[in-house]
Write a protein that holds these residues in place. Structure first.
Motif, mmCIF file in Angstrom:
data_model
loop_
_atom_site.group_PDB
_atom_site.id
_atom_site.type_symbol
_atom_site.label_atom_id
_atom_site.label_comp_id
_atom_site.label_asym_id
_atom_site.label_seq_id
_atom_site.Cartn_x
_atom_site.Cartn_y
_atom_site.Cartn_z
ATOM 1 N N UNK A 135 -1.745 -58.098 93.878
ATOM 2 C CA UNK A 135 -2.873 -58.873 93.329
ATOM 3 C C UNK A 135 -2.514 -59.542 91.996
ATOM 4 N N UNK A 136 -1.256 -59.449 91.591
ATOM 5 C CA UNK A 136 -0.833 -60.101 90.355
ATOM 6 C C UNK A 136 -0.866 -59.223 89.128
ATOM 7 N N UNK A 137 -1.392 -57.992 89.241
ATOM 8 C CA UNK A 137 -1.466 -57.116 88.078
ATOM 9 C C UNK A 137 -0.062 -56.713 87.599
ATOM 10 N N UNK A 138 0.826 -56.472 88.549
ATOM 11 C CA UNK A 138 2.187 -56.096 88.184
ATOM 12 C C UNK A 138 2.902 -57.195 87.430
ATOM 13 N N UNK A 139 2.735 -58.430 87.879
ATOM 14 C CA UNK A 139 3.405 -59.556 87.216
ATOM 15 C C UNK A 139 2.898 -59.730 85.790
ATOM 16 N N UNK A 140 1.623 -59.526 85.572
ATOM 17 C CA UNK A 140 1.064 -59.700 84.224
ATOM 18 C C UNK A 140 1.653 -58.677 83.256
ATOM 19 N N UNK A 141 1.716 -57.418 83.680
ATOM 20 C CA UNK A 141 2.223 -56.404 82.762
ATOM 21 C C UNK A 141 3.745 -56.518 82.637
ATOM 22 N N UNK B 263 5.915 -56.949 79.130
ATOM 23 C CA UNK B 263 7.042 -56.088 78.768
ATOM 24 C C UNK B 263 8.273 -56.910 78.440
ATOM 25 N N UNK B 264 8.552 -57.921 79.256
ATOM 26 C CA UNK B 264 9.716 -58.777 79.008
ATOM 27 C C UNK B 264 9.561 -59.503 77.675
ATOM 28 N N UNK B 265 8.354 -59.927 77.364
ATOM 29 C CA UNK B 265 8.114 -60.608 76.084
ATOM 30 C C UNK B 265 8.355 -59.668 74.920
#
Length: 276
Positions: free
Chosen positions: A73-79, A83-85
Motif C-alpha cells: 500500500x506504499x507504507x514501506x516505500x514512505x518509511x 531512512x535513506x534520507x
C-alpha cells in the motif's frame, strides 16, 4: 522511535523468524537514536525501519518491516525513503532477505556476498585450550581496534554495550601476547547466537566457539545455537558445518557504495543482521 520503542521492531523481527537477541534493542539504542523510525497509521504502528549512521561515511539499514495486512500500500516505500534520507551521502549497508534483493538493487544497492545462518545443536566440542580468557579481561581499546579490521566504521559505543550486556558472554584467545580471536554468545528468542566471532584462523575460531558454548553450559548444549557466516569465508563455513550446524536462513549483504577494505577471512560470525 523512542529508545523503548526499538523493542517493537525487535518483536516484529521475531515474528518474521529473524530471532533477535533478548538484549538487542537496548544495545542498538546506543548507536544513533535518530536512526530508528516507526510509521503510524490511525494511531497504531504500521511499519519500522532503522538506518543508523555510524560515522560520516557509513550507515547500516535494518528492521525494514511493514505489518503483513498493510503491505503493498506504499507504507514501506514512505518509511524506506525517510531512512535513506537520514543516511544522507553515506554508503549504506544492509543484510536483506533474498526475496527483496532485486528491489534493493533498484535503490542502488549492489550485492557483496550472501550471509548464511547456520543452526542446530553444536557437536564435537573440544576442550578450550590454554590462552582462552573472559573477553572482559581484554582491554576494550584492543577489542575496538580488532573490530576495525572487520567492520566498515568505528562503533565503540555499540561494542561496549554489546560485550557488557546482561546475558551476553564473551571469550577471547590470546596467542603470544596478542588477541587472536574473540566472540560473544547471547540468548535469543530461540536458542543462542554467537556473534561476532572474529579470528585469525579456523583453529582460533574453534577455540573461542568451544569456550563460548561451554561457558553457558546446559543452557545451550541441549538447545539450538546459531552462527551467521559470510559465505565467502570458506573456513567459517567449514567451521559451522564441522560442528553439525545446517543452513536455516540466508541474507544478501549489499552496499550502495564503496567501503574500506575488510578482512572477511577473519569474520567467522556476523554480529547482527540488523546493525551489521
Amino acid at each position: 522511535m523512542r529508545p523503548e520503542e526499538i523493542a517493537i521492531a525487535a518483536d516484529w523481527a521475531a515474528a518474521e523468524g529473524w530471532n533477535p537477541g533478548h538484549g538487542d534493542a537496548q544495545c542498538f539504542a546506543t548507536v544513533d537514536p535518530q536512526g530508528f523510525l516507526i510509521g503510524e497509521l490511525d494511531g497504531a504502528s504500521a511499519a519500522t525501519i532503522s538506518c543508523v549512521n555510524y560515522d560520516e561515511k557509513f550507515a547500516f539499514l535494518g528492521f525494514y518491516i511493514v505489518r503483513p495486512e498493510l503491505r503493498s500500500r506504499g507504507h514501506g516505500l514512505r518509511i524506506w525513503n525517510a531512512a535513506i534520507a537520514h543516511a544522507g551521502a553515506r554508503t549504506i549497508g544492509l543484510d536483506g532477505v533474498v526475496a527483496q534483493q532485486d528491489n534493493y538493487k533498484k535503490s542502488g544497492f549492489v550485492l557483496a556476498y550472501p550471509n548464511i545462518r547456520y543452526g542446530g545443536t553444536v557437536a564435537a566440542l573440544a576442550t578450550p585450550p590454554p590462552g582462552v580468557i573472559p573477553l572482559a579481561d581484554v582491554a576494550f581499546a584492543t577489542i575496538a581496534a580488532d573490530n576495525a579490521t572487520v567492520f566498515p566504521a568505528p562503533r565503540a559505543a555499540f561494542l561496549r554495550a554489546w560485550v557488557t550486556a546482561r546475558g551476553h558472554v564473551g571469550r577471547a584467545l590470546v596467542r603470544d601476547g596478542r588477541l587472536a580471536a574473540w566472540g560473544v554468545i547471547r540468548p535469543c528468542r530461540t536458542g543462542c547466537k554467537i556473534g561476532p566471532l572474529v579470528a585469525d584462523d579456523r583453529a582460533a575460531a574453534e577455540a573461542v566457539l568451544a569456550a563460548l558454548v561451554t561457558a553457558v553450559g546446559g543452557q545451550v548444549l541441549s538447545d539450538q545455537v546459531f552462527l551467521d557466516v559470510p559465505s565467502v569465508n570458506r573456513a567459517a563455513v567449514a567451521l559451522a558445518q564441522g560442528h553439525g550446524l545446517a543452513p536455516v536462513f540466508e541474507t544478501a549483504r549489499m552496499y550502495t557504495g564503496s567501503i574500506r577494505p575488510l578482512r572477511l577471512e577473519r569474520v567467522f560470525g556476523v554480529t547482527s543482521f540488523e546493525l551489521g
